[in-house]
Write a protein that holds these residues in place. Sequence first.
Motif, PDB file in Angstrom:
ATOM      1  N   CYS A  85       0.871  -1.166   0.000  1.00  0.00           N
ATOM      2  CA  CYS A  85       0.000   0.000   0.000  1.00  0.00           C
ATOM      3  C   CYS A  85       0.910   1.218   0.000  1.00  0.00           C
ATOM      4  N   CYS A  86       0.937   1.927  -1.066  1.00  0.00           N
ATOM      5  CA  CYS A  86       1.884   3.033  -1.177  1.00  0.00           C
ATOM      6  C   CYS A  86       1.149   4.351  -1.357  1.00  0.00           C
ATOM      7  N   CYS A  87       1.757   5.394  -0.860  1.00  0.00           N
ATOM      8  CA  CYS A  87       1.169   6.725  -1.000  1.00  0.00           C
ATOM      9  C   CYS A  87       1.911   7.515  -2.074  1.00  0.00           C
ATOM     10  N   VAL A  88       2.398   6.862  -3.085  1.00  0.00           N
ATOM     11  CA  VAL A  88       3.119   7.542  -4.164  1.00  0.00           C
ATOM     12  C   VAL A  88       2.327   7.424  -5.449  1.00  0.00           C
ATOM     13  N   ARG A  89       2.600   8.316  -6.360  1.00  0.00           N
ATOM     14  CA  ARG A  89       1.954   8.252  -7.667  1.00  0.00           C
ATOM     15  C   ARG A  89       2.545   7.103  -8.466  1.00  0.00           C
ATOM     16  N   ALA A 111       8.958   6.915 -12.702  1.00  0.00           N
ATOM     17  CA  ALA A 111       9.851   5.877 -13.243  1.00  0.00           C
ATOM     18  C   ALA A 111      10.347   4.967 -12.135  1.00  0.00           C
ATOM     19  N   SER A 112      10.674   5.537 -10.967  1.00  0.00           N
ATOM     20  CA  SER A 112      11.196   4.697  -9.897  1.00  0.00           C
ATOM     21  C   SER A 112      10.092   3.833  -9.286  1.00  0.00           C
ATOM     22  N   MET A 113       8.849   4.313  -9.336  1.00  0.00           N
ATOM     23  CA  MET A 113       7.742   3.485  -8.839  1.00  0.00           C
ATOM     24  C   MET A 113       7.582   2.251  -9.726  1.00  0.00           C
ATOM     25  N   ALA A 114       7.833   2.420 -11.013  1.00  0.00           N
ATOM     26  CA  ALA A 114       7.796   1.270 -11.921  1.00  0.00           C
ATOM     27  C   ALA A 114       8.846   0.248 -11.498  1.00  0.00           C
ATOM     28  N   GLY A 115      10.002   0.714 -11.037  1.00  0.00           N
ATOM     29  CA  GLY A 115      11.038  -0.188 -10.544  1.00  0.00           C
ATOM     30  C   GLY A 115      10.588  -0.937  -9.304  1.00  0.00           C
ATOM     31  N   VAL A 116       9.872  -0.255  -8.418  1.00  0.00           N
ATOM     32  CA  VAL A 116       9.341  -0.901  -7.217  1.00  0.00           C
ATOM     33  C   VAL A 116       8.322  -1.963  -7.614  1.00  0.00           C
ATOM     34  N   GLU A 117       7.454  -1.624  -8.555  1.00  0.00           N
ATOM     35  CA  GLU A 117       6.464  -2.595  -9.004  1.00  0.00           C
ATOM     36  C   GLU A 117       7.133  -3.803  -9.654  1.00  0.00           C
ATOM     37  N   GLU A 118       8.209  -3.565 -10.398  1.00  0.00           N
ATOM     38  CA  GLU A 118       8.944  -4.674 -11.009  1.00  0.00           C
ATOM     39  C   GLU A 118       9.540  -5.571  -9.927  1.00  0.00           C
ATOM     40  N   GLN A 119      10.076  -4.973  -8.869  1.00  0.00           N
ATOM     41  CA  GLN A 119      10.630  -5.771  -7.769  1.00  0.00           C
ATOM     42  C   GLN A 119       9.530  -6.611  -7.119  1.00  0.00           C
ATOM     43  N   GLN A 120       8.358  -6.001  -6.939  1.00  0.00           N
ATOM     44  CA  GLN A 120       7.254  -6.739  -6.331  1.00  0.00           C
ATOM     45  C   GLN A 120       6.822  -7.888  -7.233  1.00  0.00           C
ATOM     46  N   GLN A 121       6.806  -7.660  -8.536  1.00  0.00           N
ATOM     47  CA  GLN A 121       6.469  -8.735  -9.476  1.00  0.00           C
ATOM     48  C   GLN A 121       7.526  -9.838  -9.443  1.00  0.00           C
ATOM     49  N   ARG A 122       8.779  -9.439  -9.318  1.00  0.00           N
ATOM     50  CA  ARG A 122       9.873 -10.418  -9.227  1.00  0.00           C
ATOM     51  C   ARG A 122       9.708 -11.265  -7.960  1.00  0.00           C
ATOM     52  N   LEU A 123       9.345 -10.614  -6.864  1.00  0.00           N
ATOM     53  CA  LEU A 123       9.115 -11.317  -5.608  1.00  0.00           C
ATOM     54  C   LEU A 123       7.928 -12.281  -5.759  1.00  0.00           C
ATOM     55  N   SER A 157      11.634  -0.994  -1.793  1.00  0.00           N
ATOM     56  CA  SER A 157      12.577  -1.846  -2.523  1.00  0.00           C
ATOM     57  C   SER A 157      13.392  -2.702  -1.558  1.00  0.00           C
ATOM     58  N   LYS A 158      13.782  -2.102  -0.442  1.00  0.00           N
ATOM     59  CA  LYS A 158      14.537  -2.844   0.570  1.00  0.00           C
ATOM     60  C   LYS A 158      13.673  -3.967   1.159  1.00  0.00           C
ATOM     61  N   CYS A 159      12.390  -3.686   1.382  1.00  0.00           N
ATOM     62  CA  CYS A 159      11.475  -4.732   1.871  1.00  0.00           C
ATOM     63  C   CYS A 159      11.432  -5.900   0.893  1.00  0.00           C
TER      64      CYS A 159
END
Length: 153
Positions: free
Chosen positions: A4-8, A12-24, A127-129
């Motif tokens: 649950c994130c409070c970011v838009r 571009a960096s949010m896309a990286g976070v989403e990619e990490q979550q998909q990888r997980l 990302s660290k999580c």
Amino acid sequence: FRSCCCVRRGSASMAGVEEQQQRLQRAVDAMVEGLERGNIRVMQGKMFRCSAQCCENEGASMQQVHQCIERCHAPMAQAQSAVTSELERFQNRLARCTMNCNDRAKDALDTGTKEPQARMQLETCVSKCADEHMNLIPSMTRKLKDSLISIPQ
């Protein structure tokens, strides 16, 4: 395993976070598939063969056959419960981690940190999580395999 994130979402960096979550998520899915192929299918085969033997007992009453089948299904139910519980614990830990990130970002905004900096702090934390939880998968896999192997058949 979505946070649950409070970011838009457009950054571009949010896309990286989403990619990490998909990888997980892919790693967890692969773990579950490996357990299913290596352990659970074997248990299912035994369960079905055992149930078939119960049904082949012509001298047994309907209640005896039903009880026999329930005994055959018990190890599989125990296995499913073990996997579900472990995945829930993993997901809860990940959710707590990301909620902590959200709280830190909100606190930073409340203390005057600019939104872009707070957003970057949130994305770095999330990302660290994801990385920390990715590192938990091998030990979770070992724990689940040991648990499945220890279930009496």
